[in-house]
Enzyme design. Structure first.
Site, short mmCIF file in Angstrom:
data_model
loop_
_atom_site.label_atom_id
_atom_site.label_comp_id
_atom_site.label_asym_id
_atom_site.label_seq_id
_atom_site.Cartn_x
_atom_site.Cartn_y
_atom_site.Cartn_z
N ASP A 148 -54.07 -106.49 29.60
CA ASP A 148 -53.34 -106.05 28.42
C ASP A 148 -52.32 -104.96 28.76
O ASP A 148 -51.46 -104.62 27.95
CB ASP A 148 -54.31 -105.51 27.36
CG ASP A 148 -54.97 -104.22 27.78
OD1 ASP A 148 -54.62 -103.15 27.24
OD2 ASP A 148 -55.85 -104.26 28.67
N ASP A 163 -56.19 -111.23 53.45
CA ASP A 163 -55.65 -109.95 53.00
C ASP A 163 -54.59 -110.20 51.93
O ASP A 163 -53.56 -110.82 52.21
CB ASP A 163 -55.05 -109.21 54.21
CG ASP A 163 -54.54 -107.82 53.86
OD1 ASP A 163 -54.55 -107.46 52.66
OD2 ASP A 163 -54.11 -107.11 54.78
N LEU A 164 -54.85 -109.74 50.72
CA LEU A 164 -53.90 -109.98 49.63
C LEU A 164 -52.58 -109.23 49.80
O LEU A 164 -51.63 -109.51 49.08
CB LEU A 164 -54.53 -109.64 48.27
CG LEU A 164 -55.12 -110.85 47.54
CD1 LEU A 164 -56.41 -111.29 48.22
CD2 LEU A 164 -55.36 -110.56 46.08
N GLY A 208 -65.55 -108.10 43.80
CA GLY A 208 -65.13 -107.52 42.54
C GLY A 208 -66.02 -107.99 41.40
O GLY A 208 -66.83 -108.92 41.57
N GLN A 209 -65.87 -107.39 40.24
CA GLN A 209 -66.77 -107.68 39.13
C GLN A 209 -66.79 -109.16 38.74
O GLN A 209 -67.86 -109.77 38.61
CB GLN A 209 -66.41 -106.82 37.91
CG GLN A 209 -66.66 -105.33 38.11
CD GLN A 209 -66.48 -104.59 36.80
OE1 GLN A 209 -67.35 -104.58 35.94
NE2 GLN A 209 -65.33 -103.95 36.63
N TYR A 220 -49.30 -100.14 37.56
CA TYR A 220 -50.26 -101.24 37.57
C TYR A 220 -49.79 -102.35 36.63
O TYR A 220 -49.77 -103.54 37.02
CB TYR A 220 -51.64 -100.72 37.16
CG TYR A 220 -52.64 -101.80 36.88
CD1 TYR A 220 -53.17 -102.57 37.92
CD2 TYR A 220 -53.08 -102.07 35.59
CE1 TYR A 220 -54.10 -103.58 37.67
CE2 TYR A 220 -54.01 -103.06 35.33
CZ TYR A 220 -54.52 -103.81 36.37
OH TYR A 220 -55.43 -104.81 36.11
N THR A 258 -56.67 -102.86 41.52
CA THR A 258 -57.08 -102.42 40.18
C THR A 258 -57.18 -100.90 40.02
O THR A 258 -57.62 -100.43 38.98
CB THR A 258 -58.43 -103.04 39.80
OG1 THR A 258 -59.40 -102.69 40.79
CG2 THR A 258 -58.33 -104.56 39.71
#
Length: 289
Positions: A100, A34-35, A12-13, A123, A60
């Site tokens: 946020d 594995d999440l 990921g970023q 989300y 995400t």
């Protein structure tokens, strides 16, 4: 041998940036843990007995979460809580990245960490569940809420705009959502600084905000990207109502980051400088002309 820094995520970023900033850390990609299996997350922490944990992995896909609510809740809600339980048992701090989107996105005042939460999409609800569980776990923790993450890696707004500008000379971009674009590298640097300070002072536990400055609309962010990249694109602002998405987006993503700077000495990064750097790097690698 010193206890390692343990990072959930690798591609990921933010996790990608951490691989270069903290090369000695132990990274756990999806292939390792594995999440969607919270018990595996807990077991990984017990196995590695780290000095600190950074959770840079998450579900995400904001729009897809509307139809995969249960999966998003496990990955963003239950897995981080399992991590926090394991961290509490070992006495090591957990730094967890949030969003946020836990707020309702109304008004124009920057959101403070103590403002009431009211997520408007699946989300946001999944991320809030993770926050609440971490806060109740007994762990030393920092929940770092951020917004509008971008980098030269993966899928993000900056890379999308650069790609579109290869073939388009005019674009319509939302101009009534306001927030702070945040460089993934700055988030990674903040996570490392916060983790180290939490190792020394558990009294700094809490919820913090971190976003880039200055606050802008998506339209103005796009215009600056094109200016920095030397692309001639006519950008027209449109209201959110003209660009419907499955998940409701917040209109106000401004974040009050003053506590983060006061407690940890980590100031808001200037996203324009980061954009300049990233465009230069992409050009050097031949990814853009």
């Amino acid at each position: 041998m010193a206890a390692p820094l343990l990072v959930f995520g690798k591609t990921g970023q933010v996790a990608h940036e951490l691989t270069s900033l903290a090369p000695d850390a132990v990274f756990l990609p999806r292939s390792a843990v594995d999440l969607s299996d919270p018990e595996a997350c807990e077991a990984a922490i017990r196995q590695h007995t780290p000095r600190a944990v950074i959770n840079a992995a998450a579900y995400t896909a904001v729009d897809k979460a509307e139809e995969e609510d249960a999966l998003a809740h496990v990955i963003n809600g239950e897995a981080p809580v399992a991590m926090a339980r394991a961290a509490a048992a070992l006495g090591c701090p957990l730094v967890h990245i949030s969003t946020d989107y836990v707020f309702d996105g109304q008004g124009e005042t920057p959101w403070s960490p103590i403002d009431p939460v009211n997520p408007q999409n699946a989300y946001g609800r999944s991320k809030l569940a993770g926050e609440k569980g971490i806060a109740a776990s007994g762990a030393t923790y920092a929940i770092l809420r951020t917004s509008w993450v971008f980098s030269g890696h993966g899928n993000n707004f900056l890379k999308t705009m650069l790609r579109l500008s290869e073939t388009r000379d005019a674009l319509s971009i939302v101009d009534d959502q306001i927030g702070g674009p945040t460089p993934a590298r700055a988030i990674a640097q903040a996570c490392l600084a916060i983790a180290e300070q939490l190792c020394e002072d558990s009294g700094k536990s809490g919820i913090y905000h971190f976003s880039g400055a200055p606050d802008v609309s998506w339209k103005d962010f796009a215009s600056e990207i094109f200016s920095i990249a030397g692309r001639t694109v006519d950008v027209t602002g449109i209201p959110t109502a003209d660009y419907p998405t499955p998940a409701t987006r917040p209109m106000n993503s401004r974040m009050d980051c003053s506590t983060t700077e006061a407690v940890f000495g980590v100031p808001r990064p200037d996203w324009r400088d980061a954009t300049q750097t990233i465009v230069g790097q992409l050009r050097q690698k031949g990814e853009i002309s």
